[in-house]
Enzyme design. Structure first.
Site, short mmCIF file in Angstrom:
data_model
loop_
_atom_site.label_atom_id
_atom_site.label_comp_id
_atom_site.label_asym_id
_atom_site.label_seq_id
_atom_site.Cartn_x
_atom_site.Cartn_y
_atom_site.Cartn_z
N CYS A 97 39.28 24.20 31.97
CA CYS A 97 40.31 25.15 31.60
C CYS A 97 41.60 24.36 31.44
O CYS A 97 42.08 23.74 32.40
CB CYS A 97 40.43 26.20 32.70
SG CYS A 97 41.76 27.37 32.43
N CYS A 108 53.83 37.58 31.29
CA CYS A 108 53.02 38.72 31.74
C CYS A 108 53.30 38.95 33.24
O CYS A 108 53.49 37.99 33.99
CB CYS A 108 51.54 38.45 31.51
SG CYS A 108 51.17 38.14 29.77
N CYS A 323 45.93 30.79 37.02
CA CYS A 323 46.77 29.93 36.20
C CYS A 323 48.21 29.90 36.70
O CYS A 323 48.80 30.90 37.02
CB CYS A 323 46.61 30.36 34.74
SG CYS A 323 47.87 31.24 33.91
N1 SAH Z 1 48.35 32.64 27.31
C1 SAH Z 1 46.97 32.84 26.97
C2 SAH Z 1 46.04 31.85 27.65
C3 SAH Z 1 46.35 31.48 29.06
S1 SAH Z 1 46.21 32.80 30.26
C4 SAH Z 1 46.54 34.27 27.30
O1 SAH Z 1 47.30 34.99 27.94
O2 SAH Z 1 45.46 34.64 26.88
C5 SAH Z 1 44.43 32.92 30.36
C6 SAH Z 1 43.93 34.17 31.05
O3 SAH Z 1 44.24 34.14 32.46
C7 SAH Z 1 44.55 35.44 30.49
O4 SAH Z 1 43.58 36.37 30.10
C8 SAH Z 1 45.36 35.91 31.66
O5 SAH Z 1 45.52 37.27 31.61
C9 SAH Z 1 44.59 35.43 32.87
N2 SAH Z 1 45.40 35.44 34.09
C10 SAH Z 1 46.65 34.96 34.26
N3 SAH Z 1 47.08 35.16 35.53
C11 SAH Z 1 46.08 35.79 36.19
C12 SAH Z 1 45.93 36.28 37.53
N4 SAH Z 1 46.88 36.14 38.44
N5 SAH Z 1 44.75 36.87 37.84
C13 SAH Z 1 43.77 36.99 36.91
N6 SAH Z 1 43.85 36.56 35.65
C14 SAH Z 1 45.01 35.97 35.27
FE1 SF4 Z 2 50.73 35.85 29.80
FE2 SF4 Z 2 50.25 33.87 31.56
FE3 SF4 Z 2 48.91 33.95 29.20
FE4 SF4 Z 2 51.53 33.33 29.28
S1 SF4 Z 2 49.86 32.16 30.20
S2 SF4 Z 2 50.54 34.76 27.87
S3 SF4 Z 2 52.30 34.65 30.94
S4 SF4 Z 2 48.80 35.45 30.88
#
Ligand code: SAH
Ligand code: SF4
Length: 334
Positions: A97, A108, A323
């Site tokens: 990853c 987010c 992440c």
């Molecule tokens: N920015 C891109 C890719 C990186 S995030 C995106 O948002 O798709 C990759 C995935 O990890 C996303 O689906 C995101 O919602 C998830 N993710 C991020 N933080 C998280 C958390 N605290 N718990 C579960 N999933 C999480």
């Molecule tokens: Fe949203 Fe995190 Fe993906 Fe950025 S990395 S778009 S803040 S889930």
């Protein structure tokens, strides 16, 4: 650099092109950290290259190993920026990853990566390095762009990294082994379908109605669902491949029956695979991890509508594997 670029780079230094090819091939061999480790290069040349150029863009600054085999590494790039990447081994796969940016501009509400905005894009080399780093322990089979950053905001470097990793004289990875996950950037979704139709697209849906989605995924206010789905219509017509929908389950935010039904409708439209991800608690947010029964009920309701769905097994629960979490810890400790 691609093989062709590495050859041109060698020529620009007054060397024959084949020296560039030796560097390119040597980089992907086990145990290469410096030019001097590439034994086909004459010693003097290797020393000169090591003095003038950086072969590897960073080093490991911290590592956490989970009892389940998951390894999370924090890589420190040459300018001190910290980048997370996670190795997820199973019996027949070794998935990495990777991060595409330092931080993330999307912000987010449930994600640690976006808490301080974006600091910079990663170069293609810094993306390749994350895979190469873990490849040395065990050959990498799959790459998912699900670490920090929005890959489609760093489109050129992400696509370039995929192309470099696919080079037959490098790691030779099949394009189908890459998954690009996005919060939804319509123009780039269309472009990916044209440029790299074999790469899998994962769309982080998280709510299939604009009201809920705008609350948890702020980019939805700029590109609401109708616009993203227009792009996805074009994308799926171009690639003829199943996409994935990711859906983070946030207790009390996106788990009602109505949420399940609207998710099922979108999944049916694209014949998409749904990946439910129970929220991995991040201390700075107010979100709660849902109860297992609620997760199962939600999944069952979507599945009952004929949707192919899995609940992502939690890996690395003991090591800040969500992440952005490890990087955040390191930064807060200075
Ligand atoms: N920015 C891109 C890719 C990186 S995030 C995106 O948002 O798709 C990759 C995935 O990890 C996303 O689906 C995101 O919602 C998830 N993710 C991020 N933080 C998280 C958390 N605290 N718990 C579960 N999933 C999480
Ligand atoms: Fe949203 Fe995190 Fe993906 Fe950025 S990395 S778009 S803040 S889930």
């Amino acid at each position: 650099m691609s093989l062709a670029e590495t050859r041109s780079w060698a020529e620009s230094l007054g060397l024959p092109g084949y020296r560039g090819q030796q560097v390119f091939e040597g980089l992907y061999a086990p145990g290469t950290n410096r030019f001097a480790d590439i034994s086909v290069l004459p010693r003097e040349l290797a020393e000169r290259l090591d003095a003038e150029h950086r072969l590897i863009p960073g080093e490991e600054s911290r590592r956490q190993e989970s009892a389940d085999g998951t390894v999370k590494s924090l890589l420190r790039m040459h300018d001190g920026k910290l980048v997370e990447c996670v190795s997820i081994p199973t019996e027949d796969r070794h998935t990495i990853c990777v991060s595409s940016q330092v931080g993330c501009a999307v912000g987010c509400t449930f994600c640690a990566s976006g808490l301080n905005g974006v600091e910079r894009d990663l170069t293609a080399g810094e993306i390749v390095y994350q895979i190469l780093f873990h490849h040395r322990r065990r050959p990498v089979t799959n790459v998912v762009f699900m670490g920090s950053g929005e890959p489609l905001f760093n489109y050129d470097n992400v696509v370039k990294a995929i192309r470099v990793l696919a080079e037959p004289r490098g790691l030779g990875m099949g394009k189908r082994r890459f998954t690009v996950s996005t919060s939804g950037v319509p123009k780039r979704i269309r472009q990916l379908g044209v440029d790299e139709p074999q790469v899998t697209l994962a769309f982080s849906l998280h709510a299939a109605d604009d009201e809920t989605r705008s609350r948890i995924v702020p980019i939805n206010r700029r590109w609401p669902l109708a616009e993203v789905m227009d792009a996805m219509d074009e994308y799926s017509a171009a690639v003829n491949r199943r996409m994935t929908l990711e859906y983070v389950l946030l207790a009390e935010s996106n788990m009602t029956d109505a949420h399940a039904d609207s998710l099922a409708a979108v999944a049916q439209k694209y014949r998409a695979h749904v990946n439910l991800i129970p929220f991995n608690p991040v201390f700075e947010t107010t979100h709660q991890r849902p109860e297992t029964e609620a997760v199962n009920a939600f999944a069952a309701r979507v599945a009952a509508q004929g949707v192919n769905i899995t609940v992502r097994g939690q890996r690395g629960a003991d090591i800040d594997a969500a992440c952005g979490q490890l990087r955040r810890r390191e930064m807060s400790q200075g």
